[in-house]
Design a protein around this motif. Structure first.
Motif, PDB file in Angstrom:
ATOM      1  N   ARG A 121      -8.427 -32.708 -11.189  1.00 50.54           N
ATOM      2  CA  ARG A 121      -7.093 -33.264 -10.986  1.00 50.54           C
ATOM      3  C   ARG A 121      -7.078 -34.760 -10.728  1.00 50.54           C
ATOM      4  N   TYR A 171      -5.622 -38.556 -14.080  1.00 52.83           N
ATOM      5  CA  TYR A 171      -4.157 -38.454 -14.182  1.00 52.83           C
ATOM      6  C   TYR A 171      -3.647 -38.670 -15.594  1.00 52.83           C
ATOM      7  N   THR A 220       2.908 -41.533 -14.432  1.00 55.85           N
ATOM      8  CA  THR A 220       2.458 -40.157 -14.247  1.00 55.85           C
ATOM      9  C   THR A 220       3.220 -39.467 -13.124  1.00 55.85           C
ATOM     10  N   LEU A 263       5.694 -36.344 -13.543  1.00 55.84           N
ATOM     11  CA  LEU A 263       5.463 -35.101 -12.810  1.00 55.84           C
ATOM     12  C   LEU A 263       6.744 -34.636 -12.101  1.00 55.84           C
ATOM     13  N   LYS A 322       9.031 -31.230 -12.996  1.00 58.99           N
ATOM     14  CA  LYS A 322       9.319 -30.190 -12.008  1.00 58.99           C
ATOM     15  C   LYS A 322      10.757 -30.243 -11.525  1.00 58.99           C
ATOM     16  N   ARG A 369       1.256 -37.458  -5.665  1.00 63.42           N
ATOM     17  CA  ARG A 369       0.808 -36.657  -6.811  1.00 63.42           C
ATOM     18  C   ARG A 369       0.005 -35.444  -6.348  1.00 63.42           C
ATOM     19  N   GLU A 370      -0.920 -35.684  -5.422  1.00 62.45           N
ATOM     20  CA  GLU A 370      -1.747 -34.602  -4.882  1.00 62.45           C
ATOM     21  C   GLU A 370      -0.893 -33.488  -4.275  1.00 62.45           C
ATOM     22  N   ILE A 425       2.231 -32.738  -4.732  1.00 64.03           N
ATOM     23  CA  ILE A 425       3.050 -31.985  -5.685  1.00 64.03           C
ATOM     24  C   ILE A 425       2.174 -31.036  -6.510  1.00 64.03           C
ATOM     25  N   LEU A 426       0.998 -31.514  -6.916  1.00 70.16           N
ATOM     26  CA  LEU A 426       0.115 -30.666  -7.724  1.00 70.16           C
ATOM     27  C   LEU A 426      -0.401 -29.466  -6.935  1.00 70.16           C
ATOM     28  N   GLU A 427      -0.638 -29.700  -5.643  1.00 70.30           N
ATOM     29  CA  GLU A 427      -1.204 -28.628  -4.832  1.00 70.30           C
ATOM     30  C   GLU A 427      -0.139 -27.760  -4.173  1.00 70.30           C
TER      31      GLU A 427
END
Lengths: 412, 412
Positions: free
Chosen positions: B248, B251, B262, B266, B270, B406-407, B409-411
């Protein structure tokens, strides 16, 4: 006197870094009245560097080399210059001690062997202490030619040049150079030039040079004289005349003072607090103001009200205003500034709403920006039309917000 | 093949502009696998330019000249190159028509006589159309040597190089060069390098080059092959391997995509909205996000709560929190993020509080920064220690705010 620049470093040839030193050194040399005909960049290669230095010394009086003074094996500017000028490297105890001190100060206990390479200097050269790093600067004079070796990192090179090399080069010339900067905001370059055509035409010493920046014009007044006292005396009436002609548009005559410094200084002097409320600049005004250390005394908060809803919720802009006039309108800028001041209790509130692009909005063109300033409950709104792309429009809007704020406070 | 750069323009020698073209062109030449040993800047002076060009053609296969193609008398790059290469200037009807079109398109009715100077090209040269200005680019080939003339303004030079000169230079070589960029965030350069030592050591084609940026490391994977299809095929598995190793943290693999692009992408994907609440970064995060066109879809508002009072009034940070833990604390960052999300109704809220310097505050060191991210009502706070001066600390805090967002939201 003819001067020439050589930047040494493979990282420049690979395009990993931009050679900003060249622009810095060139501007300073121009200011000193030196003729500069060539800038060269060459890699950390012994043969090519030696060749380049020989060519430069053949056609120029002074060669300024930057970079390649590091502690590692591939740094070889000093070694090559020592060979070309036939001034062999010798250990410099003073620099050795300075390097020891430097490592002590940054809390490092171990000085590696290769650091002592930096204590070697060409025999008979002048050593210039580096206050921001280990590599010393070096001035080598031989057979009427001069090579000056400076460290590559700008945070080492710039102070070393300003403190030591500039006065040195100045002292070599029959006449001393002295200059002052008159910084003007809110007037275009051509307007400024038109207003001083007579001054530029009639004077050859001091000279006046113009530099255009976003929303600003800087005028450098430079005199040549036998000593600095006389040069200062010559510059003084010209600076006075410029200040008279441009009045309040002159925001400083100090080289190091920026527009944001001036605005923050003005607020501090008057004991005023400030709020920013931004739409298209999206935080740029707040970010620029908070570059200034100590800004917290006057700047307490800023709002970025990007959406219509945020303009309503956070700033109480009327729904009817947004509907009737649009978010990018004089009315909206006015309400933003007025309500921003009221809600946050700040003495001054600056508002910006505009179209940064790339696409037109509300049938209004890209580049249309309204800036409002509320001071003593009076709101001034101005309409601007900026050219260029998104980034440029946002930058110009930011500068003009600072300018309008300054105007309103000075006139209010 | 050996290539060399010559920038032409007195404004460069006066330090009025930074020669960013040199860095751009050098990076591209490195990417093409060309050897570049010299960059030179020279003024608009016939004799010195001719001398410089002769020297360059003597030691390099390809010389790229930029600047000095304007319509005025002092622009003489084309004239000098024509003389040195003995390829006299002739009128090019195609360019003449293009210049007419250009003026028509920008709404200018009058083409001045000196503009026709730009329609002259060296006899037998290849003419490259300029889509962003009047001066055409020119490729001159003679006796196994090549001179390429490009306009000076970067907004003309860069697209012309990318569209026409890059493929041309690529086609001259026995093998085609093709590269892709893997952009990594949140990992340090040395960590990244350690994790790919084996890849770097075992492979000579494709190669992997690392570029360190603030908070980011970019890896360029470059292959040489007989055609672009094969080169792409060689690059593909390496990019895949890098993506697997860094997961991850990668990016993007697109050259033109930035970290802010990015993050905004993202959020859009979403369907999330965002609020920024900043203290020491003072609006930089909001300013960086709003660089991205179309950001208004997700970014509705940002708050710069610089003072303690603003943190209380605008963000409901508890007085006791500020008193007990201080403004620069995990607790404060947490309340800022949580309350910011609640008050504005945003799905994501990123908060920053720290000490940018120059002076320590609350007995806490310069460089200490807390960044909080509230997503789905869960707040993650991280503590950072950044080195350097005020500007640098603010820049790193801004990048890490984007990375943390970013982290989360991704996790999440």
């Amino acid at each position: 006197m003819v001067v020439e620049l050589i930047a040494v470093g493979t990282e420049i040839l690979l395009g990993n870094i931009v050679n900003t030193n060249a622009a810095f050194l060139s501007e300073k040399c121009a200011l000193l009245g030196l003729s500069l005909y060539y800038q060269t960049a060459v890699g950390d290669n012994e043969e090519r560097l030696a060749e380049t230095l020989k060519t430069a010394l053949g056609r120029s009086d002074v060669v300024i080399l930057s970079g390649g003074l590091g502690p590692t094996q591939d740094d070889l500017t000093k070694e090559v210059a020592a060979k070309v000028m036939d001034m062999p490297l010798v250990d410099d105890p003073h620099t050795r001690r300075r390097i020891e001190e430097y490592f002590k100060n940054i809390g490092s206990k171990v000085v590696t062997d290769n650091n002592w390479k930096q204590a070697l200097v060409p025999k008979g050269s002048k050593v210039i202490d580096n206050k921001n790093g280990t590599a010393p600067g070096v001035i080598m004079e031989k057979n009427g030619k001069i090579a000056i070796l400076l460290p590559g990192p700008p945070n080492e090179l710039i102070p070393m040049f300003n403190n030591d090399i500039f006065p040195y080069l100045n002292s070599l010339q029959p006449e001393i150079i002295y200059s002052e900067m008159v910084k003007i905001c809110g007037l275009g370059e051509s307007l400024v030039e038109t207003q001083i055509t007579d001054l530029i035409q009639k004077q050859s010493n001091p000279t006046i040079a113009t530099y255009a920046k976003a929303g600003e014009v800087h005028l450098r007044v430079t005199a040549k004289a036998k000593d600095s006292k006389e040069a200062k005396k010559m510059v003084k009436p010209v600076v006075k005349e410029l200040k008279e002609r441009f009045g309040r548009s002159v925001y400083t005559t100090s080289e190091s003072v920026t527009l944001e410094d001036t605005v923050i200084g003005l607020l501090k002097d008057k004991g005023l607090t400030l709020t920013t409320v931004e739409s298209c600049t999206g935080g740029l005004i707040a970010a620029r103001l908070t570059k200034v250390p100590g800004v917290s005394e006057v700047f307490k908060q800023g709002l970025v009200t990007y959406s219509n809803r945020a303009k309503r919720k956070l700033l109480d802009v009327k729904k009817s205003t947004l509907k009737e006039y649009g978010a990018v309108s004089e009315k909206t800028a006015k309400e933003m500034a007025k309500n921003g001041a009221f809600i946050t209790g700040a003495d001054v509130c600056i508002s910006v709403t505009g179209i940064a692009g790339p696409e037109a909005v509300e049938d209004k063109p890209v580049g249309l920006v309204y800036i409002g300033c509320c001071y003593k409950n009076v709101v001034t709104v101005k309409e601007y039309h900026f050219n260029g792309e998104r980034d440029k429009i946002r930058e110009w809007a930011t500068v003009h917000a600072l300018i309008l704020m300054r105007e309103c406070i000075l006139e209010g």
